[in-house]
Design a protein around this motif. Structure first.
Motif, short mmCIF file in Angstrom:
data_model
loop_
_atom_site.label_atom_id
_atom_site.label_comp_id
_atom_site.label_asym_id
_atom_site.label_seq_id
_atom_site.Cartn_x
_atom_site.Cartn_y
_atom_site.Cartn_z
N ILE A 77 -26.64 15.25 -4.14
CA ILE A 77 -25.84 15.28 -2.92
C ILE A 77 -24.86 16.45 -3.02
N ASP A 78 -24.90 17.32 -2.05
CA ASP A 78 -23.99 18.47 -2.01
C ASP A 78 -22.80 18.12 -1.12
N VAL A 79 -21.61 18.03 -1.73
CA VAL A 79 -20.40 17.67 -0.99
C VAL A 79 -19.77 18.91 -0.39
N GLU A 80 -19.55 18.86 0.91
CA GLU A 80 -18.94 20.00 1.62
C GLU A 80 -17.67 19.52 2.32
N ILE A 81 -16.55 20.24 2.10
CA ILE A 81 -15.27 19.90 2.72
C ILE A 81 -14.85 21.06 3.61
N VAL A 104 -11.74 8.37 -2.16
CA VAL A 104 -12.38 8.22 -0.85
C VAL A 104 -13.57 9.16 -0.73
N VAL A 105 -13.53 10.33 -1.40
CA VAL A 105 -14.68 11.23 -1.42
C VAL A 105 -15.78 10.64 -2.30
N LYS A 106 -15.38 10.02 -3.42
CA LYS A 106 -16.37 9.39 -4.29
C LYS A 106 -17.09 8.25 -3.58
N SER A 108 -29.45 16.16 2.34
CA SER A 108 -28.77 16.04 1.05
C SER A 108 -27.36 16.59 1.10
N LYS A 109 -26.88 16.94 2.28
CA LYS A 109 -25.53 17.49 2.43
C LYS A 109 -24.60 16.42 2.96
N LEU A 110 -23.48 16.25 2.28
CA LEU A 110 -22.46 15.30 2.68
C LEU A 110 -21.24 16.09 3.18
N ILE A 111 -20.95 15.97 4.45
CA ILE A 111 -19.84 16.68 5.07
C ILE A 111 -18.66 15.72 5.20
N VAL A 112 -17.58 16.01 4.48
CA VAL A 112 -16.44 15.09 4.41
C VAL A 112 -15.17 15.77 4.90
N HIS A 113 -14.26 14.95 5.41
CA HIS A 113 -12.95 15.43 5.88
C HIS A 113 -11.88 14.48 5.32
N PRO A 114 -11.52 14.63 4.04
CA PRO A 114 -10.62 13.65 3.40
C PRO A 114 -9.14 13.92 3.67
N TYR A 115 -8.41 12.85 3.91
CA TYR A 115 -6.96 12.89 4.08
C TYR A 115 -6.35 11.76 3.27
N VAL A 126 0.86 -1.19 0.00
CA VAL A 126 0.00 0.00 0.00
C VAL A 126 0.90 1.24 0.00
N LEU A 127 0.70 2.11 -0.99
CA LEU A 127 1.48 3.35 -1.09
C LEU A 127 0.67 4.57 -0.72
N GLN A 128 -0.66 4.49 -0.87
CA GLN A 128 -1.54 5.57 -0.44
C GLN A 128 -2.70 4.97 0.35
N PHE A 129 -3.05 5.61 1.45
CA PHE A 129 -4.18 5.17 2.26
C PHE A 129 -5.02 6.41 2.57
N ALA A 130 -6.14 6.53 1.86
CA ALA A 130 -7.02 7.69 2.03
C ALA A 130 -8.08 7.37 3.08
N VAL A 131 -8.29 8.32 3.98
CA VAL A 131 -9.28 8.17 5.06
C VAL A 131 -10.19 9.39 5.04
N CYS A 132 -11.50 9.16 5.13
CA CYS A 132 -12.45 10.28 5.06
C CYS A 132 -13.58 10.09 6.06
N PRO A 133 -13.46 10.66 7.26
CA PRO A 133 -14.62 10.70 8.16
C PRO A 133 -15.71 11.56 7.54
N PHE A 134 -16.96 11.10 7.56
CA PHE A 134 -18.03 11.89 6.94
C PHE A 134 -19.35 11.70 7.68
N SER A 135 -20.21 12.67 7.47
CA SER A 135 -21.57 12.63 8.02
C SER A 135 -22.54 13.06 6.92
N ILE A 136 -23.77 12.57 7.01
CA ILE A 136 -24.80 12.91 6.03
C ILE A 136 -25.93 13.63 6.75
N LYS A 137 -26.17 14.88 6.35
CA LYS A 137 -27.24 15.70 6.92
C LYS A 137 -28.22 16.04 5.80
#
Length: 621
Positions: A398-402, A418-420, A107-114, A94-105
């Motif tokens: 779905i409205d994606v918010e970062i 990971v956002v997708k 139609s709004k998707l609140i994401v925190h991608p790393y 594994v060379l990349q490991f993407a992590v994205c904590p998210f919540s759904i409110k």
């Protein structure tokens, strides 16, 4: 008029890009994390994990398979699919490991991608991890096209130790970070214990008195050094420190119990290394405030030491400790890598793997399985195709918010998957009209539509029918299941033969080929024959062994080396790890292994000599 037409054309292009979901992806700025900014990112993602409801993960590996047949294909059972995923996880990196904590409110998707850049490196100079791993050129090319910096990965990638490696490292080098500890009171004091404890109490008492004596006369430097060596005096930072030698774990407990009588000292203990006992160190503090300050310093030092020891696995531990549902697109492939690299070596069976993984991640959701709940007949085999399919056929905006927007210079395509995955999960829940609630918010239970896709590591998942493990698909876009007993593998035909040509050669060559059957190529060297009627595979295998009545065409093919085997031979190939470039070569080796085993069993049976005189009578023992 021409300007007006050009303006309309530009508007049409903008609308088209919006419908396909490409325009908003350019605004996604995933934070790129390397060794240099790992500590800051770890603090940030820790708070986001605790605040979010779900956690999406996505991995980029140095490869996944070396030959066409080694990838997970529709004819694989859950068991053979796991064995293939296990082989890939143990071979590639594994060379990349993407992590994205998210919540759904709504139609709004609140994401925190790393997106974390990883590279196995022996940070502690102890010989682990020191991996040799395979690379697949197509995977590396794809990563390079996305802007992946291989130099940054190698020199600034985050290293790690798995849980089993960490335990081995501590056994080998001990815990380099001193820790303030307490142990259980030793039971059953002996006279020797009492004498030892009184001696330690007297020594510590005189040491504290000497340290607090303000009337001490200055000594020569040499004499002072010798006195410290003899008495065991040291300095921990700017504080006086005393080392107390011990010979056993019991003496350690006695020392720690004795030191409870002294409120102004803090004991430090470093675990034993290589079977040797390390001294207990006693640090003298000047006040209650100084004592609290030292304890905080020790906690911070231990935290930093663990961070250096575990590396990226700190993130895995955070996800595991949160017990939040983890969302992935291909859970079998991703979590065999997770288990192998961050937990422990992979077990030999799928059931053992699932049980082991659930101890750390109790709810793993495969959004690919959720797609099959929406449309079982849909043939989508990658993440972009799944998102495109939903956007074309369903209205689920779905409205994606970062909120934690990265710097403009960090806006890359790296980590966008990971956002997708988060977006696909939110859209799927909206289409299925399922509220994406967490187990905590729903009394410890996920909604039924999501629960059925949890902890299912079968790539050919269909929850509606719940097929047995021995039922497989032959076509990726068909939900009809075929028993593995109805499959026969053929190899040894002439090179370049297609499935259609092979089927025409076989048709009518024997009575089993008069009824409905089909042929699929597994790779260029091996094909699988699919019979609709049970019992025909056994007839064909017997025919191949005995050379029974058949047409000249089939006789010629048999003379040229045509060979057949049932599904159990294919399964043995995966179990024995016979990962040859051509499936035909692997099948040949599996048959040789079977024949050798049968001959050994036969010889062992023939060599048994029953002699009543040599029997052991249990009553005589």
């Amino acid at each position: 008029m021409l300007q007006r037409r050009l303006f309309c054309t530009r508007i049409s292009k903008t609308v088209l890009q919006s419908n396909l979901g490409h325009s908003h992806q350019s605004k996604w700025s995933v934070k790129q994390v390397t060794k240099s900014n790992f500590s800051v990112a770890l603090e940030e993602i820790s708070s986001y994990i605790s605040e979010s409801d779900f956690i999406a993960v996505s991995l980029k590996n140095s490869g996944a398979y070396s030959a066409q047949w080694q990838r997970v294909i529709p004819i694989d059972t859950a068991h053979t699919a796991y064995l293939k995923a296990k082989y890939a996880a143990e071979r590639f990196q594994v060379l990349q490991f993407a992590v994205c904590p998210f919540s759904i409110k709504g139609s709004k998707l609140i994401v925190h991608p790393y997106n974390f850049h990883l590279f196995p490196r022996d940070e502690l100079k102890i010989g682990m991890p020191s991996y040799s791993f395979s690379c697949q050129s197509s995977y590396l090319t794809s990563m390079a096209q996305e802007g992946f910096d291989f130099n940054a990965c190698i020199y600034d990638g985050i290293s790690y130790l798995s849980k089993s490696q960490e335990s081995a490292a501590i056994d080998r080098i001990g815990n380099a970070s001193p820790i303030s500890c307490s142990v259980q009171t030793p039971s059953g004091y002996t006279v020797a214990d009492s004498v030892f404890a009184e001696r330690i109490k007297s020594r510590v008492k005189h040491w504290i008195t000497a340290c607090k004596d303000t009337n001490k006369k200055p000594e020569d430097a040499l004499i002072s050094s010798l006195r410290k060596i003899v008495s065991g005096d040291e300095v921990y930072g700017s504080r006086p420190c005393l080392s107390i030698d011990v010979c056993s774990e019991r003496q350690v407990r006695l020392v720690l119990e004795t030191l409870k009588d002294f409120v102004d000292v803090i004991p430090l203990l470093t675990p034993a290394k290589g079977g040797t006992m390390r001294p207990v160190r006693v640090v003298l503090t000047s006040s209650e405030e100084d004592r609290i300050l030292l304890q905080k310093e020790l906690q911070n030092e231990e935290k930093e030491h663990n961070k250096r020891l575990r590396g990226f696995r700190e993130v895995i531990d955070l996800i595991s400790a949160s017990q939040k549902p983890v969302v992935a697109y291909n859970s079998l492939n991703d979590f065999t890598f997770v288990h192998s690299m961050f937990l422990a070596p992979l077990p030999s069976t799928l059931d053992e793997f699932r049980s082991s993984l659930c101890l750390f991640f109790p709810n793993v959701l495969d959004v690919n399985h959720l797609m099959k709940e929406i449309s079982p007949l849909t043939k989508v085999n990658n993440l972009p195709a799944s998102i495109s399919y939903l956007k074309q056929r369903f209205f689920a905006p779905i409205d994606v918010e970062i909120p934690n927007q990265a710097e403009v210079s960090e806006v890359k395509t790296l980590g966008h998957d990971v956002v997708k995955i988060s977006e696909l999960f939110a859209k799927s829940c909206s289409i299925l009209k399922t509220a994406p609630r967490t187990p905590e918010a729903d009394g410890g239970q996920l909604p039924d539509a999501i629960e059925c896709c949890t902890n299912s590591f079968n790539p050919c998942f269909t929850s509606s029918h719940s097929p047995a493990d021995e039922d497989v698909s032959v076509w990726t876009d068909n939900t009809r299941k075929i028993s593995i007993k109805n499959l026969v593998f053929l190899w040894g035909f002439r090179g370049g033969t297609s499935a259609g040509k092979l089927k025409s050669l076989l048709y009518g060559s024997h009575k089993v080929f008069h009824n409905e059957f089909d042929v699929r190529m597994v790779d260029k060297s091996c094909a699988v024959v699919v019979f609709r009627d049970p019992g025909f595979p056994e007839v064909l295998l017997q025919l191949m062994d005995s050379g029974g009545i058949c047409t000249n065409t089939l006789k010629e093919m048999l003379a040229d080396g045509l060979t057949a085997a049932g599904y159990e031979t294919y399964q043995k190939v995966c179990e024995l790890g016979l990962w040859e470039a051509d499936l035909a070569s692997s099948m040949e080796k599996a048959l040789e292994e079977t024949e050798s085993f049968s001959e050994a069993q036969s010889k062992e049976f023939l060599g048994i000599c029953w002699n009543n005189d040599e029997m052991i009578n249990l009553n005589d023992l």
